[in-house]
Structure formats: structure tokens, C-alpha cells
Scaffold this active site. Structure first.
Site, PDB file in Angstrom:
ATOM      1  N   ASP A 245     -46.374  -7.237  51.042  1.00 44.29           N
ATOM      2  CA  ASP A 245     -45.268  -6.819  51.899  1.00 44.29           C
ATOM      3  C   ASP A 245     -44.856  -5.402  51.529  1.00 44.29           C
ATOM      4  O   ASP A 245     -44.804  -5.049  50.348  1.00 44.29           O
ATOM      5  CB  ASP A 245     -44.071  -7.758  51.732  1.00 44.29           C
ATOM      6  CG  ASP A 245     -44.202  -8.996  52.607  1.00 44.29           C
ATOM      7  OD1 ASP A 245     -44.872  -8.900  53.640  1.00 44.29           O
ATOM      8  OD2 ASP A 245     -43.648 -10.038  52.238  1.00 44.29           O
TER       9      ASP A 245
ATOM     10  N   ARG B 167     -23.162   1.458  64.421  1.00 47.31           N
ATOM     11  CA  ARG B 167     -24.223   2.207  63.734  1.00 47.31           C
ATOM     12  C   ARG B 167     -23.740   3.600  63.340  1.00 47.31           C
ATOM     13  O   ARG B 167     -24.501   4.553  63.294  1.00 47.31           O
ATOM     14  CB  ARG B 167     -25.482   2.302  64.589  1.00 47.31           C
ATOM     15  CG  ARG B 167     -26.122   0.955  64.901  1.00 47.31           C
ATOM     16  CD  ARG B 167     -27.352   1.110  65.751  1.00 47.31           C
ATOM     17  NE  ARG B 167     -27.011   1.678  67.049  1.00 47.31           N
ATOM     18  CZ  ARG B 167     -27.858   2.391  67.786  1.00 47.31           C
ATOM     19  NH1 ARG B 167     -29.081   2.643  67.351  1.00 47.31           N
ATOM     20  NH2 ARG B 167     -27.481   2.861  68.962  1.00 47.31           N
TER      21      ARG B 167
END
Length: 678
Positions: free
Chosen positions: A307, A380
Site C-alpha cells: 500500500d 475545505r
């Protein structure tokens, strides 16, 4: 990398005393028959002992037979002692785990709708599906999945790490392990393991060797050693006829000594210890393998699925550069980015503050009248309002919308360049004016490229798996130096990739922690599940990393290769060792009938009887001398298969050939000085 703190000394006095007793217990032929070479040695030792007793009873000279028989029994005991020491180390680790268990009383929830009605139940009486309430200060009574609640759990009983970890219902951190302590809050847990089948129980059984079966390579080597033993049985059985033709009588003791020196007793005595020690090395690195087969498969792996997040990169994006708009001073952009990040407690926000302080010498502080705008996933954006001014930082589209501005070509080019490099651009504004961009980069771990280069030299192919888009994935893959990349990967993509690679004849290793990783973990030849992951992931994998460190997959492969290299090195040593012993024992047996064989007595041994006894003594002592190497393992260095073979032949092949010449000659000199069969 974490290790268990209970490091066991190689020559622990308690361990050696227990191993000495166990070595005698292992002389039981019903147990020893699993090792064909040592079983044959025991049978021959018994035959020589019977012959010595018969010689004593009939008044014939029996001293030589008694001494040879005694050393043959010592050879068998040394072989069983090597296995007992290896098992004893595992047993000591199991005892330390067993001490973590207690007679816990669980709070059984008889009716899920009435959690206030609890029934005190011994942990040993719990069954799969039962619901138990665990509160702060309680010991979790059994393995289970969290149904409700969030709490801190101290897993030091299993992992050796004292820092508590968060466990909560849902997601990939919902599994809890029996025997661990709840530090805070409460959890409602559904039991997933029957008494005696918990994760801790399986760990204990595995590390003490009770559940260890022979691996395919061990079985193949056992068959080879059994075949060689059978060949030498036939060869030795025909010698009396040849000796009779030469008017020479060979005693049972002489034939037994020849047989035991011919068969590969060295590797036969150490083979089991090597396998057990391989699993023990994994345990020292806080990894539990469900079988020796998994450890061995790790040594044969040629494809690693890793990963990206947490393994190849740090996982938290960090500030890497500032891109000011034309006409904007970089110091102005740096100060604005820093002020806009003061209220951002995310790792990204903190990294911007650190980056600006380190690279631009600006340590902005919040004014007394500052009002923070914390970052949220919805807006955000984060920022700060003070003194009638407004600093903002966030996603490019969010800042542009807030500024109601059209970016110029220079800003768009900077944002595009950052995106092509696999980084994330953030925009910065002051009072609605666009100042520039901040580059957030997923930092590749230092030294990871060199490690991948080492794996490549070993013939191992590395594949980065990530959910990032292809542009970002390609940029990080190029920087890290992986061989292939699987971008925008779903759980099904992982599974399909593993099957495709296995269809090409390759062995695959991967790690995972979520329920969605379970199919791929089960399909992989080496599936390393994280202890912090779900129950489904831990059951699907054939190894469990107690530290939940995905980078450890590389160390696991190295340990597997060390196991195979150690077995190969000691097998090479054993066979070369046997060849040398021919020069001691064969001339001694036949030199009377065939004086020309004296030319083979290159060691210039004192007498035929002394030469035979010296060879038998050396054959026994070399087993116990190699026990530390079998337990510690041959030093592993990343290299190609050809380079490893040349190294093995040079060190262990040549060493195995030369050692008996030196050892047997030294023993013969000692026997001659003591006038024993000289």
C-alpha cells in the site's frame, strides 16, 4: 520496528536444563520416527549396545563397541537437544503470553435491548455470538467485534506496546483481542471465538510449536535424507561380503560407525530446529505466523504488493513548496499561508506552519482579537480573521469561489505542475486577493528506494497499490522506484491482480487491515493482517503483525529468505562434511586388507580404531556446535540466487569439507595422547 522486550538469551541456563530433559524424552522412537535420519541412528545405536552387551556376556573384547555405542547415543541426544532448545525458546515466549491471561469475569448482556441487565459469566463460558459489556478498567474477556461504543484499549499484553489505541464500532478498527485492557469509556462486544480458540490461545500454540506442521520444503528434504539413508543402508549391508572376500571381518560397531558417518546426521539433527527458530525470529519481530508454511512461502515470494499510504509514503501530506502569483513577494505568501493555517489542526495544516518557520523564518502568531476558521471537510477551507483582515487557505476551487476571481495563466500553470508531480495544490488568499499556491506532497519515506533496489537484486518485484489517480500514482511510483503501480485500486482489483500474477507462476505477498482486504489476503501466498484491523482480515491472512506496521512486510520476506538460506547452508555443510569423513573411516576399515588405501589417509591418523572413533566423536560434536547457527540463522544479505549459491558453496561447502579434517585430526591427537585405541 518493535520487538518483544523479553529477549531470550541463546544459552539461558533454565532453558538448557529444560531442553536437556526434553532431549531424553524425545528419544521415544514413536516421536523420533518423524526424523528418518536420527531414527536410523538411534536404531543403529541400540544394535551396537546389544552387541556390546553380548560381547561382555561371552567374554569377548567389548571396549570398542561400548565406546562407539555411547557416542552414537550421544549423537542422537545432541540431535534431539537441538530441537528441544528451539522448542524451549518458543515455550518460554508462550509462558510469557500465558501469564497475560487471567480468569476474567465477563458482563454478559442477556438481552440486547436491556443493557442495564448484566449477568456475571466466566470468560471460559462465553460462546460465539454472545454480547458482553466492557467498561473502563475491565479486561476484555474474549476476541470479538465492537457492536457499539468507542474507547482506548491497552494492547500491551499482545503487542508489547504500552500506548493505548482507539477501537470503535464499524470501520477497520473494530476488532478487539481477549486479554487486553480497556483504558477508558465502554464497549459492547460480540464474541467471535470459542474458549481455547482465541487469538491469544492460537499464538501460544504456535510459538511453543504445538501447532507447527512440516513445511513442503522440509518434507521434500526429509524424503531426500530418507532416500540417502536407505542407499547407505544397502551399501553398508553389502560390505561384510566384500570384506569376507578379502579375508577381513567387520564388527557391528565398525559397520555402525561407518553408516552413521555416511548418512547426513548433521542436517538431520538440525532440520527441525531451523524451522522452529524461523518462526521464533518472526515472533521476536512481533509477527505471528499461522504455520511454518507461511514463513517458508515468505522466503520464496517474488512479488510484493505494498500500500502506498503508510508503507511507501508517510501517509500525511506535508508542505513542500510555495508558488507565489506574479507580483506577490514569497514572504507575503509564506506569512499568509502560515496565518491561515494557525487554526488548522490537521497534519497538513501543522506541516505548513512548520515549513514556513523552517524555510522562511516566519513564526506567525495569532493576534489577540483573532477568530479562527477551522478546516472542515465540507468547506475545505481554513483561515483566520483579525483586525479587519481575512486570511484563507484551502482547496483551489473553494478559494477561487470565495475570492470570486479568475486565476491567471501563471497560477493555473503552477497548479497544473503541482498536480502532475503527484502533489496536492492549495490556494492562499488575503482579503479576497489570490496570493499563490502551496504544494502538499505525500512524502516518500527516506531510504525506501534503496530497499526496493535491494529487493530487485533478490529478484523480487514491487507493486505499489493506491486509490490515487494515475497521474499522482505514477509520480510517487517513479520517486519510490517501484516496478509497477496499481492505481485507483478497488478490493476486487487487488484480488484480480494477485490471481493474474499467481497464474504466471509467481508467489505474492501483501498486507491489509480491512474487511475489504480479506479476499486478497486469503488469496495471497503470504497475507499479513494488521493486529489493529478487523477480525475478518486477521482470519484471512496467514500472518498477523502485532505492531500493525505495513512496512514490516519487507522484513518478513527477509526472515523467510533467511530461513531458506540457513537450511540450504547447513545442508551444504552437512553433505560436504560427510565427504571428508570418508577419508578418515574408509582407509581405517580396509587398510589391513588393502594397504594401498593408506594413500587416502591424508590426515595421518594414528590407528584404525582411533580413526573410526575420532570420526564418530566429531560427527556428534558438530551437531551441538552448529545449534547456535541454526537458531540464530545465517546472516542474510540481499543478492541474486546465483550469488547466494556461490557464497554458500564457498563458505559452507568448502568449510564443511575442511572442518572434519581439522576436527578429526585434533580428536585423534587427543585420543593418541591418552593412549585410547592408539
Amino acid at each position: 520496528m518493535s520487538r518483544h522486550v523479553d529477549t531470550i538469551a541463546l544459552f539461558d541456563s533454565g532453558l538448557l536444563r529444560r531442553a536437556a530433559v526434553d532431549a531424553l524424552v524425545k528419544l521415544d522412537p514413536r516421536r523420533l520416527i518423524r526424523n528418518p535420519v536420527i531414527f536410523a541412528t538411534e536404531a543403529i545405536a541400540l544394535l551396537v549396545a546389544i552387541d556390546a552387551v553380548r560381547d561382555l556376556a561371552t567374554g569377548r573384547p567389548a571396549a570398542f563397541a561400548i565406546v562407539i555405542g555411547a557416542w552414537l547415543w550421544i549423537t542422537v541426544i545432541f540431535a534431539t537437544f537441538a530441537e528441544a532448545v528451539a522448542e524451549g525458546r518458543g515455550r518460554m515466549r508462550a509462558d510469557s503470553l500465558r501469564r497475560t491471561r487471567s480468569d476474567t469475569v465477563a458482563k454478559l448482556v442477556a438481552d440486547p435491548t436491556r443493557r442495564d441487565q448484566l449477568q456475571a459469566t466466566p470468560a471460559s463460558a462465553l460462546h460465539v455470538g454472545d454480547l458482553v459489556l466492557v467498561e473502563a478498567g475491565d479486561v476484555i474477556p474474549a476476541d470479538g467485534e465492537i457492536v457499539d461504543g468507542i474507547a482506548s484499549v491497552n494492547e500491551s499484553a499482545v503487542t508489547g506496546e504500552s500506548a493505548p489505541v482507539i477501537r470503535e464500532a464499524g470501520g477497520d478498527r473494530s476488532a478487539v483481542t481477549g486479554g487486553t485492557d480497556l483504558v477508558s469509556d465502554w464497549l459492547l462486544v460480540r464474541v467471535t471465538a470459542e474458549p481455547g480458540a482465541t487469538f491469544l490461545d492460537r499464538m501460544i500454540a504456535l510459538v511453543e510449536g504445538a501447532a507447527r506442521g512440516k513445511t513442503p520444503n522440509e518434507i521434500a528434504l526429509d524424503i531426500l535424507l530418507a532416500g540417502m539413508t536407505l542407499i547407505f543402508v544397502i551399501a553398508v549391508a553389502t560390505l561384510p561380503a566384500f570384506a569376507a572376500y578379502a579375508h577381513l571381518r567387520l564388527s557391528i560397531a565398525v559397520l555402525a560407525a561407518l553408516f552413521v558417518c555416511l548418512i547426513p546426521t548433521t542436517i538431520g539433527g538440525l532440520l527441525s530446529a531451523i524451522g522452529i527458530a524461523g518462526m521464533d525470529r518472526l515472533v521476536r519481530f512481533n509477527v505471528v505466523a499461522t504455520s511454518g508454511r507461511a514463513v517458508e512461502a515468505a522466503g520464496d515470494v517474488d512479488t510484493l504488493l505494498l500500500d502506498k499510504t503508510g508503507t511507501i509514503t508517510f501517509g500525511n501530506r506535508m508542505a513542500a513548496s510555495l508558488e507565489p502569483m506574479p507580483g506577490v513577494d514569497i514572504a507575503t505568501l509564506a506569512e499568509a499561508a502560515c496565518r491561515a493555517s494557525l487554526g488548522d489542526e490537521t497534519p497538513e495544516g501543522r506541516s505548513i506552519v512548520s515549513f514556513v518557520a523552517e524555510h522562511h523564518g516566519i513564526a506567525a502568531t495569532a493576534p489577540a482579537d483573532a477568530v479562527f476558521v477551522p478546516f472542515s471537510a465540507n468547506t475545505r477551507v481554513s483561515g483566520l480573521d483579525a483586525g479587519g483582515r481575512s486570511w484563507r487557505k484551502g482547496a483551489v476551487d473553494a478559494i477561487l469561489a470565495a475570492c470570486d476571481a479568475t486565476p491567471d495563466a501563471a497560477f493555473e500553470a503552477a497548479v497544473a505542475r503541482i498536480a502532475r508531480a503527484g502533489s496536492t495544490p492549495l490556494a492562499v488568499s488575503l482579503d479576497g486577493r489570490l496570493l499563490g499556491a502551496v504544494e502538499l506532497k505525500d512524502i516518500v519515506k527516506p531510504g525506501i528506494r534503496a530497499r526496493f533496489d535491494a529487493l530487485r537484486r533478490m529478484g523480487i518485484r514491487t507493486v505499489m497499490v493506491t486509490g490515487d489517480n494515475r497521474v499522482t500514482a505514477a509520480a510517487i511510483a517513479a520517486e519510490a522506484g517501484v516496478d509497477d503501480v496499481l492505481a485507483e485500486a478497488t478490493p476486487q482489483d487487488k484480488l484480480d491482480y494477485i490471481r493474474r500474477v499467481q497464474a504466471e507462476g509467481r508467489l505474492v505477498a501483501m498486507c491489509g487491515d480491512g474487511t475489504n482486504d480479506a479476499p486478497a489476503l486469503a488469496q495471497a501466498d503470504v497475507g499479513v493482517a494488521m493486529q489493529s484491523g478487523t477480525q475478518a482480515a486477521r482470519e484471512a491472512g496467514n500472518m498477523v503483525d502485532l505492531d500493525s506496521d505495513p512496512t514490516k512486510l519487507i522484513e518478513i520476506v527477509a526472515i523467510g529468505k533467511q530461513l531458506l538460506i540457513t537450511r540450504g547452508a547447513l545442508t551444504t555443510f552437512s553433505i560436504a562434511n560427510d565427504v571428508s569423513k570418508y577419508f578418515a573411516i574408509l582407509p581405517a576399515i580396509f587398510v589391513v586388507a588393502y594397504p594401498q588405501l593408506a594413500a587416502l589417509n591424508v590426515m595421518r591418523l594414528g590407528s584404525p580404531a582411533g580413526a573410526i572413533l575420532s570420526a564418530v566423536i566429531f560427527n556428534a560434536l558438530i551437531i551441538v556446535a552448529l545449534v547456535p547457527l541454526a537458531l540464530r540463522g545465517v546472516a542474510f544479505r540481499p543478492a541474486s540466487a546465483g550469488a547466494l549459491l556461490r557464497r554458500n558453496l564457498l563458505i559452507y561447502g568448502l568449510g564443511g569439507f575442511v572442518a572434519p579434517f581439522l576436527g578429526i585430526k585434533a580428536i585423534d591427537l587427543i585420543l593418541s595422547s591418552l593412549h585410547i585405541f592408539s
